[in-house]
Design a protein around this motif. Structure first.
Motif, PDB file in Angstrom:
ATOM      1  N   LEU A 155       4.179  -4.804  -6.146  1.00  0.00           N
ATOM      2  CA  LEU A 155       5.617  -4.647  -6.040  1.00  0.00           C
ATOM      3  C   LEU A 155       6.263  -5.886  -6.647  1.00  0.00           C
ATOM      4  O   LEU A 155       6.031  -7.006  -6.194  1.00  0.00           O
ATOM      5  CB  LEU A 155       6.019  -4.497  -4.567  1.00  0.00           C
ATOM      6  N   HIS A 156       7.042  -5.701  -7.700  1.00  0.00           N
ATOM      7  CA  HIS A 156       7.731  -6.807  -8.383  1.00  0.00           C
ATOM      8  C   HIS A 156       9.172  -6.858  -7.897  1.00  0.00           C
ATOM      9  O   HIS A 156       9.790  -5.825  -7.636  1.00  0.00           O
ATOM     10  CB  HIS A 156       7.723  -6.587  -9.904  1.00  0.00           C
TER      11      HIS A 156
ATOM     12  N   ARG B 227       0.853  -1.199   0.000  1.00  0.00           N
ATOM     13  CA  ARG B 227       0.000   0.000   0.000  1.00  0.00           C
ATOM     14  C   ARG B 227       0.879   1.236   0.000  1.00  0.00           C
ATOM     15  O   ARG B 227       1.833   1.326   0.750  1.00  0.00           O
ATOM     16  CB  ARG B 227      -0.910   0.022   1.214  1.00  0.00           C
ATOM     17  N   ILE B 228       0.523   2.164  -0.858  1.00  0.00           N
ATOM     18  CA  ILE B 228       1.163   3.472  -0.862  1.00  0.00           C
ATOM     19  C   ILE B 228       0.027   4.451  -0.609  1.00  0.00           C
ATOM     20  O   ILE B 228      -0.852   4.624  -1.449  1.00  0.00           O
ATOM     21  CB  ILE B 228       1.875   3.750  -2.190  1.00  0.00           C
TER      22      ILE B 228
ATOM     23  N   LEU C 274       7.465  -0.918  -8.864  1.00  0.00           N
ATOM     24  CA  LEU C 274       6.003  -0.911  -8.793  1.00  0.00           C
ATOM     25  C   LEU C 274       5.444  -0.947 -10.202  1.00  0.00           C
ATOM     26  O   LEU C 274       5.880  -0.191 -11.073  1.00  0.00           O
ATOM     27  CB  LEU C 274       5.510   0.357  -8.094  1.00  0.00           C
ATOM     28  N   ALA C 275       4.490  -1.844 -10.427  1.00  0.00           N
ATOM     29  CA  ALA C 275       3.868  -1.960 -11.747  1.00  0.00           C
ATOM     30  C   ALA C 275       2.628  -2.840 -11.599  1.00  0.00           C
ATOM     31  O   ALA C 275       2.475  -3.542 -10.597  1.00  0.00           O
ATOM     32  CB  ALA C 275       4.835  -2.580 -12.752  1.00  0.00           C
ATOM     33  N   PRO C 276       1.746  -2.843 -12.591  1.00  0.00           N
ATOM     34  CA  PRO C 276       0.576  -3.725 -12.528  1.00  0.00           C
ATOM     35  C   PRO C 276       0.990  -5.201 -12.464  1.00  0.00           C
ATOM     36  O   PRO C 276       2.094  -5.566 -12.894  1.00  0.00           O
ATOM     37  CB  PRO C 276      -0.159  -3.445 -13.838  1.00  0.00           C
ATOM     38  N   ARG C 277       0.113  -6.035 -11.941  1.00  0.00           N
ATOM     39  CA  ARG C 277       0.374  -7.476 -11.885  1.00  0.00           C
ATOM     40  C   ARG C 277       0.029  -8.065 -13.252  1.00  0.00           C
ATOM     41  O   ARG C 277      -1.058  -8.563 -13.491  1.00  0.00           O
ATOM     42  CB  ARG C 277      -0.468  -8.123 -10.795  1.00  0.00           C
ATOM     43  N   SER C 278       1.005  -7.986 -14.135  1.00  0.00           N
ATOM     44  CA  SER C 278       0.806  -8.448 -15.510  1.00  0.00           C
ATOM     45  C   SER C 278       2.172  -8.692 -16.128  1.00  0.00           C
ATOM     46  O   SER C 278       3.205  -8.353 -15.540  1.00  0.00           O
ATOM     47  CB  SER C 278       0.073  -7.379 -16.326  1.00  0.00           C
TER      48      SER C 278
END
Length: 139
Positions: free
Chosen positions: A45-46, A37-38, A58-62
């Motif tokens: 978080l990858h 959470r931000i 940080l990026a989408p889960r994709s």
């Protein structure tokens, strides 16, 4: 504080590029993702890491989100990861299921499908052999 982010990013850019290059050249790489959470926003978080180096982003889960770290699209070694389908999309890697994730999945399977709580003798119906070496029903 937010106004300092572009300056800070510029100061660490060369270090991050070096870390990316060293991760890409490694023989074994672990990749994973988790939520964080931000403020009040949930983000993905990858991570791409070895025993000595860690790169987080940080990026989408994709797949595109995993690619955004700049490591996985170029990696050619053994990629250790969970069973999330996005990792299968890296055909130039040898894939290895993460041991911690494997144990977690086996534990869940054991909890979902527990062994029967009956003695083996109770599972043998009338007319079946009493000894393991005997074959088939008695006549």
């Amino acid at each position: 504080m937010a106004s300092l982010l572009p300056e800070a990013a510029g100061l660490v850019e060369d270090s991050l590029n070096l870390i990316r290059a060293l991760l890409i050249l490694g023989h074994v790489l672990h990749a994973d993702e988790t939520t964080t959470r931000i403020g009040s926003v949930r983000r993905w978080l990858h991570v791409a890491c070895t025993d000595l180096l860690t790169l987080l982003h940080l990026a989408p889960r994709s797949r595109a989100g995993a690619d955004a770290g700049g490591v996985l699209p170029h990696y050619r070694g053994v990629l250790v990861h969970d069973s999330l389908s996005l990792y299968v999309g890296y055909p130039h890697c040898t894939h290895q299921l993460c041991g911690a994730h494997l144990i977690r999945e086996l534990t869940a399977a054991e909890e979902d499908f527990p062994p029967p709580k009956v003695a083996p003798a109770d599972l043998v119906g009338p007319g079946w052999a009493e000894h393991p070496g005997d074959a088939g029903p008695r006549r």
